[in-house]
Every structure is written in structure tokens, then in C-alpha cells.
Design an enzyme around this catalytic site. Structure first.
Site, PDB file in Angstrom:
ATOM      1  N   GLY A  61       0.864  -1.227  -0.189  1.00  0.00           N
ATOM      2  CA  GLY A  61      -0.057   0.006  -0.057  1.00  0.00           C
ATOM      3  C   GLY A  61       0.893   1.314   0.082  1.00  0.00           C
ATOM      4  N   PHE A  62       2.131   1.182   0.613  1.00  0.00           N
ATOM      5  CA  PHE A  62       2.907   2.187   0.638  1.00  0.00           C
ATOM      6  C   PHE A  62       3.589   2.786  -1.019  1.00  0.00           C
ATOM      7  CE2 PHE A  62       6.584   5.027   0.942  1.00  0.00           C
ATOM      8  CZ  PHE A  62       6.201   5.909   1.910  1.00  0.00           C
ATOM      9  N   ASN A 109      -8.131   4.634   6.091  1.00  0.00           N
ATOM     10  CA  ASN A 109      -8.016   4.830   4.705  1.00  0.00           C
ATOM     11  C   ASN A 109      -9.060   3.844   3.901  1.00  0.00           C
ATOM     12  OD1 ASN A 109      -7.165   2.849   2.429  1.00  0.00           O
ATOM     13  ND2 ASN A 109      -6.176   2.015   4.251  1.00  0.00           N
ATOM     14  N   GLY A 112      -9.103   2.471  -1.975  1.00  0.00           N
ATOM     15  CA  GLY A 112      -9.963   1.727  -2.978  1.00  0.00           C
ATOM     16  C   GLY A 112      -9.033   1.032  -4.083  1.00  0.00           C
ATOM     17  N   PHE A 113      -7.736   0.801  -3.716  1.00  0.00           N
ATOM     18  CA  PHE A 113      -7.053   0.224  -4.951  1.00  0.00           C
ATOM     19  C   PHE A 113      -6.538   1.133  -6.007  1.00  0.00           C
ATOM     20  CE2 PHE A 113      -7.937  -4.621  -4.347  1.00  0.00           C
ATOM     21  CZ  PHE A 113      -7.245  -4.556  -3.306  1.00  0.00           C
ATOM     22  N   SER A 171      -8.646  -6.180   1.484  1.00  0.00           N
ATOM     23  CA  SER A 171      -9.052  -4.794   1.719  1.00  0.00           C
ATOM     24  C   SER A 171     -10.455  -4.859   1.529  1.00  0.00           C
ATOM     25  CB  SER A 171      -8.241  -4.076   0.566  1.00  0.00           C
ATOM     26  OG  SER A 171      -7.149  -3.982   0.401  1.00  0.00           O
ATOM     27  N   ASN A 173     -12.222  -1.905   1.167  1.00  0.00           N
ATOM     28  CA  ASN A 173     -12.522  -0.968   0.299  1.00  0.00           C
ATOM     29  C   ASN A 173     -12.762  -1.128  -1.183  1.00  0.00           C
ATOM     30  OD1 ASN A 173     -11.928   0.864   2.509  1.00  0.00           O
ATOM     31  ND2 ASN A 173      -9.782   0.719   2.240  1.00  0.00           N
ATOM     32  N   THR A 174     -12.885  -2.262  -1.396  1.00  0.00           N
ATOM     33  CA  THR A 174     -13.489  -2.774  -2.528  1.00  0.00           C
ATOM     34  C   THR A 174     -14.476  -4.099  -2.326  1.00  0.00           C
ATOM     35  OG1 THR A 174     -11.214  -2.861  -3.805  1.00  0.00           O
ATOM     36  CG2 THR A 174     -12.915  -4.218  -4.796  1.00  0.00           C
ATOM     37  N   LYS A 213      -3.255 -12.931   1.882  1.00  0.00           N
ATOM     38  CA  LYS A 213      -3.287 -11.718   2.956  1.00  0.00           C
ATOM     39  C   LYS A 213      -4.765 -11.568   3.417  1.00  0.00           C
ATOM     40  CE  LYS A 213      -2.050  -6.983   4.177  1.00  0.00           C
ATOM     41  NZ  LYS A 213      -1.539  -5.683   3.800  1.00  0.00           N
ATOM     42  N   ASN A 242      -4.757  -7.588   7.234  1.00  0.00           N
ATOM     43  CA  ASN A 242      -4.842  -6.044   6.743  1.00  0.00           C
ATOM     44  C   ASN A 242      -5.508  -5.027   7.919  1.00  0.00           C
ATOM     45  OD1 ASN A 242      -5.583  -4.213   4.458  1.00  0.00           O
ATOM     46  ND2 ASN A 242      -5.470  -6.075   3.117  1.00  0.00           N
ATOM     47  N   THR A 243      -6.001  -3.930   7.149  1.00  0.00           N
ATOM     48  CA  THR A 243      -6.787  -3.100   8.315  1.00  0.00           C
ATOM     49  C   THR A 243      -8.154  -3.693   8.611  1.00  0.00           C
ATOM     50  OG1 THR A 243      -7.860  -2.297   6.267  1.00  0.00           O
ATOM     51  CG2 THR A 243      -5.725  -1.130   7.109  1.00  0.00           C
ATOM     52  N   GLY A 264      -2.744   0.857  12.408  1.00  0.00           N
ATOM     53  CA  GLY A 264      -1.869   1.579  13.377  1.00  0.00           C
ATOM     54  C   GLY A 264      -1.927   1.084  14.936  1.00  0.00           C
ATOM     55  N   GLY A 293      -0.293  -2.669  13.364  1.00  0.00           N
ATOM     56  CA  GLY A 293       0.090  -1.728  14.684  1.00  0.00           C
ATOM     57  C   GLY A 293       1.417  -1.956  15.263  1.00  0.00           C
ATOM     58  N   TYR A 314       3.607  -0.250   8.306  1.00  0.00           N
ATOM     59  CA  TYR A 314       3.088   0.942   7.565  1.00  0.00           C
ATOM     60  C   TYR A 314       2.971   1.989   8.346  1.00  0.00           C
ATOM     61  CZ  TYR A 314       0.920   3.529   3.646  1.00  0.00           C
ATOM     62  OH  TYR A 314       0.446   4.393   2.668  1.00  0.00           O
TER      63      TYR A 314
HETATM   64  C1  LIG Z   1      -2.914   4.300   3.425  1.00  0.00           C
HETATM   65  C2  LIG Z   1      -2.874   2.610   3.198  1.00  0.00           C
HETATM   66  C3  LIG Z   1      -3.000   2.227   2.148  1.00  0.00           C
HETATM   67  C4  LIG Z   1      -2.954   0.629   2.205  1.00  0.00           C
HETATM   68  N1  LIG Z   1      -2.965  -0.133   1.091  1.00  0.00           N
HETATM   69  C5  LIG Z   1      -2.872  -1.421   0.827  1.00  0.00           C
HETATM   70  C6  LIG Z   1      -2.999  -2.198  -0.041  1.00  0.00           C
HETATM   71  O1  LIG Z   1      -3.045  -1.459  -1.366  1.00  0.00           O
HETATM   72  N2  LIG Z   1      -2.996  -3.330  -0.095  1.00  0.00           N
HETATM   73  C7  LIG Z   1      -2.841  -4.246   1.087  1.00  0.00           C
HETATM   74  O2  LIG Z   1      -2.687  -5.412   1.002  1.00  0.00           O
HETATM   75  N3  LIG Z   1      -2.775  -3.549   2.317  1.00  0.00           N
HETATM   76  C8  LIG Z   1      -2.993  -2.255   2.078  1.00  0.00           C
HETATM   77  N4  LIG Z   1      -2.734  -1.566   3.466  1.00  0.00           N
HETATM   78  C9  LIG Z   1      -2.668  -2.249   4.611  1.00  0.00           C
HETATM   79  C10 LIG Z   1      -1.367  -2.441   5.139  1.00  0.00           C
HETATM   80  O3  LIG Z   1      -0.434  -3.148   4.267  1.00  0.00           O
HETATM   81  C11 LIG Z   1      -1.227  -3.208   6.589  1.00  0.00           C
HETATM   82  O4  LIG Z   1      -1.656  -4.547   6.247  1.00  0.00           O
HETATM   83  C12 LIG Z   1      -2.054  -2.561   7.478  1.00  0.00           C
HETATM   84  O5  LIG Z   1      -2.054  -0.792   7.446  1.00  0.00           O
HETATM   85  C13 LIG Z   1      -1.815  -2.887   8.926  1.00  0.00           C
HETATM   86  O6  LIG Z   1      -0.433  -2.366   9.342  1.00  0.00           O
HETATM   87  P1  LIG Z   1       0.156  -0.916  10.079  1.00  0.00           P
HETATM   88  O7  LIG Z   1      -0.942  -1.060  11.380  1.00  0.00           O
HETATM   89  O8  LIG Z   1       1.389  -1.258  10.334  1.00  0.00           O
HETATM   90  O9  LIG Z   1      -0.098  -0.039   9.221  1.00  0.00           O
HETATM   91  C14 LIG Z   1      -2.781   0.029   3.452  1.00  0.00           C
HETATM   92  C15 LIG Z   1      -2.599   0.549   4.589  1.00  0.00           C
HETATM   93  C16 LIG Z   1      -2.588   2.022   4.531  1.00  0.00           C
HETATM   94  C17 LIG Z   1      -2.460   2.578   5.969  1.00  0.00           C
END
Ligand SMILES: Cc1cc2nc3c(=O)[nH]c(=O)nc-3n(C[C@H](O)[C@H](O)[C@H](O)COP(=O)(O)O)c2cc1C
Length: 354
Positions: A61-62, A109, A112-113, A171, A173-174, A213, A242-243, A264, A293, A314
Site C-alpha cells: 500500500g505504500f 483509509n 480503494g486500490f 482490503s 475498500n473494494t 493476505k 490487513n486493516t 496503526g 500496529g 506501514y
Molecule cells: C494508506 C494505506 C494504504 C494501504 N493499502 C494497501 C494495499 O493496497 N494493499 C494491502 O494489501 N494492504 C494495504 N494496506 C494495509 C497495510 O499493508 C497493513 O496491512 C495495515 O496497514 C496494518 O499495518 P500497520 O498497522 O503497520 O499499518 C494499506 C494501509 C494503509 C494505511
């Protein structure tokens, strides 16, 4: 002192997506100092047939378009997961769609890909010169008529160029994506992908590990299904998680009512619990990547003890900058030694062996 804290007021003065774009730009223009991370044999491991210098990677996602792989490796990550990429380019949801929950050290977030599609992604992977480990995280287009066909097409495109491939069905968001985690749909998806893999192995004469994932919001029965199907289909590893679409009551920031996936600090407990459950269900048979987190060496160590062979971060970068990678990596050996471990592999899943 992590020098990011001097520029953070400026970075956080920018809207989150602007700040993210600026970070990518600075990375690509070599404006970020290279991290110096001492090698430590306690932390190096071979997983999925790949040599990881230490367990800390960048979560998906980054770098959605694989634009900054080498600069991200120079920030100290032992592996970088690019994507999520979809077959066709797409804009994602309307802005604003990313929110900093500052008081909670969290982000919501609903991007939405948003990504530039497969063509530039593959070109970037094919052109890369650095030798660091790169994962390609694939998804489906919002408008896809045939979900499985999108995944197979993405899989075939990235396969020759990636060190591992992540199937992202988690995810939030889809619309409808996470229903792919249901037993029947998942079996069909993974069986199709593994059949495609058999052909790709022959064509490209290389075996690329395939990871799945998953969401932190699966209930016990669904998680058990996912674990069983993943093992039956011989998936190489699981990324947990994932989130979340849940909103812990502890959130105090103004944005907590926004729709989307929460990441987070407030995701740590939930994602670590799901990780531990996944470890038990898979009985350590396949490596797990713990995500959600992590903001310190202690957090990373808890994920490892809960069952993670590797971890990803992330949101911690948003609040602590890339210096957090070094802090985690250099903090881990002392935590291992404190508990009498001489190598990270002894600590993986240690909480289950008490
Ligand atoms: C802004 C943002 C965009 C993300 N985009 C994706 C993504 O495109 N694909 C995916 O598998 N996870 C995506 N994630 C999820 C992260 O890869 C990760 O699984 C999640 O944020 C939990 O880790 P963290 O708490 O360290 O951020 C995204 C997270 C954030 C914050």
C-alpha cells in the site's frame, strides 16, 4: 534521536495523501538518508526459500506502483511488498479518503486500490537493479466482471518478476472482495491460481512463493476455513492482517467515524490475536507474516512470539518516519537474548509453547 521528528510538523501539516506523495518523491530523488543497519546473525533466516537479513519488511500500500523499490530497501527494510496492483489502472475512491488519527497513532483509509495498473508495475519490476526481496501484492479491479480472471491475469503478469506474490482478498475498500475469504470462493480462487502456477513454474523455470493476505475481522469459523483451505491448496504463507473495519472504543481522534480500514496502534491487539489463532490453526506448518500496529521492537517481538516469522509495518512510518525500521531491527536481539533465545527462529510461536 530520529530526525523525522524535526520535519513531522511540516509533513503532518500536509493532507495525508500529499504527504505520502512527497515521501515517494523524496525517496525516488534520493533525498532520504540511507539507513545503516548492522547485520546480526540472530535475525537472519531463510523463509519461502528466500534469505531475509532481518524480519522487518514494508507492508503493501505504500509503494502501490513499484516506483521506489531500491530507495525503500535503502531505508532498511529486508523486504518490500509492492502493490496492491490491479490489472487495469483505476483512480480509487473520491478524496478525501485517508485520515490521520493522530491521538490514536492510527490511520483510516478507503483508497480503494488506486493504482496505475499492471503495465507500468511490471515494467518497474522488470527494470529493477537492486537485489533486495520484493513481493507483488495483487488485487482485482472494481469493475471486474470475473474476479478470478483478474487474479489469474495479475498473477501471470507479476510472476516472472517478483520474489513472492501476495493474493490480497482482505482490503475493506473494494466491495465484495472480502467474501473471497469464504471457504468455497477461496477454494476456487486458490485452486485456479495454483493450477496456473504449475504452468508458470515450467515456463519461467522458477518457483515463486504465493502468500494470502487476510482480514483481522474474520470470525473463528471463517478463520478456520481460511487456514484449512490455505493448507490444502499448499499456499506458502499467510499475511495477518490487513486493516480492520472495527472501531475499538478507545479511539479518541475526530476522524474515527470515517469509513474505511483502520491501521496503526489500535489494530495491534486485534491483529496479533488473529495471528496467534492462525498460528494455532496452521500448527506452524506455514510461515506467517505479522502486520498491524507494530511501532516498536517490543511490538515486533510480540508478533514473533505469537507466531510470525516475519513482520511488516506501514502506519508507524507515518508517525515515526523510516527511522523506526532501524529501531525495531536493532532492538530485537536484546529482547531475544532476554528470554534466552540465541536465534529468532526459536522465538517464533514461543507464546504457544509455554
Ligand atoms: C494508506 C494505506 C494504504 C494501504 N493499502 C494497501 C494495499 O493496497 N494493499 C494491502 O494489501 N494492504 C494495504 N494496506 C494495509 C497495510 O499493508 C497493513 O496491512 C495495515 O496497514 C496494518 O499495518 P500497520 O498497522 O503497520 O499499518 C494499506 C494501509 C494503509 C494505511
Amino acid at each position: 534521536m530520529n530526525s523525522y521528528f524535526f520535519i513531522r510538523p511540516f509533513v503532518h501539516w500536509l493532507p495525508p495523501e500529499r504527504a505520502h506523495a512527497l515521501a515517494l518523491w523524496a525517496l525516488k530523488h534520493s533525498l532520504m538518508p540511507t539507513a545503516r543497519i548492522p547485520e546480526n546473525p540472530m535475525l537472519s533466516q531463510k523463509i519461502f526459500g528466500l534469505e531475509f537479513a532481518h524480519p522487518v519488511g514494508l507492508a503493501a500500500g505504500f509503494d502501490k506502483n513499484a516506483e521506489a523499490i531500491a530507495p525503500l530497501h535503502r531505508q532498511g527494510f529486508s523486504f518490500v511488498e509492492t502493490g496492491t496492483v490491479t490489472p487495469l489502472p483505476q483512480e480509487g475512491n473520491p478524496q478525501p479518503r485517508m485520515f490521520r488519527l493522530r491521538k490514536d497513532a492510527a490511520v483510516i483509509n478507503r483508497l480503494g486500490f488506486n493504482n496505475a495498473g499492471m503495465q507500468p508495475f511490471v515494467a518497474a519490476l522488470a527494470a529493477r537493479e537492486d537485489s533486495g526481496i520484493v513481493g507483488a501484492n495483487i488485487g482485482k479491479n472494481k469493475q471486474a466482471e470475473d474476479t478470478i480472471r483478474d487474479y489469474v491475469s495479475g498473477f501471470e503478469s507479476v510472476y516472472p518478476h517478483a520474489d513472492y506474490v501476495t493474493i490480497n482478498i482482505s482490503s475493506p475498500n473494494t466491495q465484495g472482495l472480502r467474501t473471497m475469504q469464504k471457504r468455497e470462493q477461496l477454494t476456487q480462487l486458490l485452486a485456479t491460481l495454483m493450477a496456473a502456477k504449475a504452468t508458470l513454474v515450467e515456463t519461467h523455470r522458477k518457483v515463486v512463493p504465493v502468500l494470502l493476505k487476510i482480514a483481522p475481522d474474520l470470525d473463528d469459523a471463517d478463520l478456520q476455513d481460511v487456514a484449512e483451505v490455505a493448507l490444502a491448496q499448499k499456499i506458502d504463507g499467510l499475511i495477518v492482517s490487513n486493516t480492520t473495519i472495527k472501531r475499538p472504543r478507545t479511539l479518541t481522534s475526530g476522524w474515527h467515524g470515517e469509513q474505511g480500514g483502520l491501521s496503526g496502534a489500535p489494530l495491534f491487539a486485534l491483529s496479533t490475536e488473529v495471528l496467534a489463532r492462525t498460528y494455532k490453526l496452521t500448527q506452524g506448518a506455514i510461515p506467517l507474516i505479522g502486520v498491524g500496529g507494530i511501532g516498536s521492537a517490543e511490538d515486533a517481538y510480540k508478533k514473533i512470539r505469537a507466531g510470525a516469522s516475519l513482520v511488516q509495518i506501514y502506519t508507524a512510518i507515518v508517525y515515526q518516519g523510516f527511522g523506526v525500521v532501524r529501531e525495531i531491527v536493532t532492538g530485537l536481539p536484546a529482547l531475544l537474548a532476554r528470554d534466552g533465545f540465541s536465534h529468532i527462529s526459536e522465538a517464533i510461536g514461543a507464546d504457544h509453547k509455554l
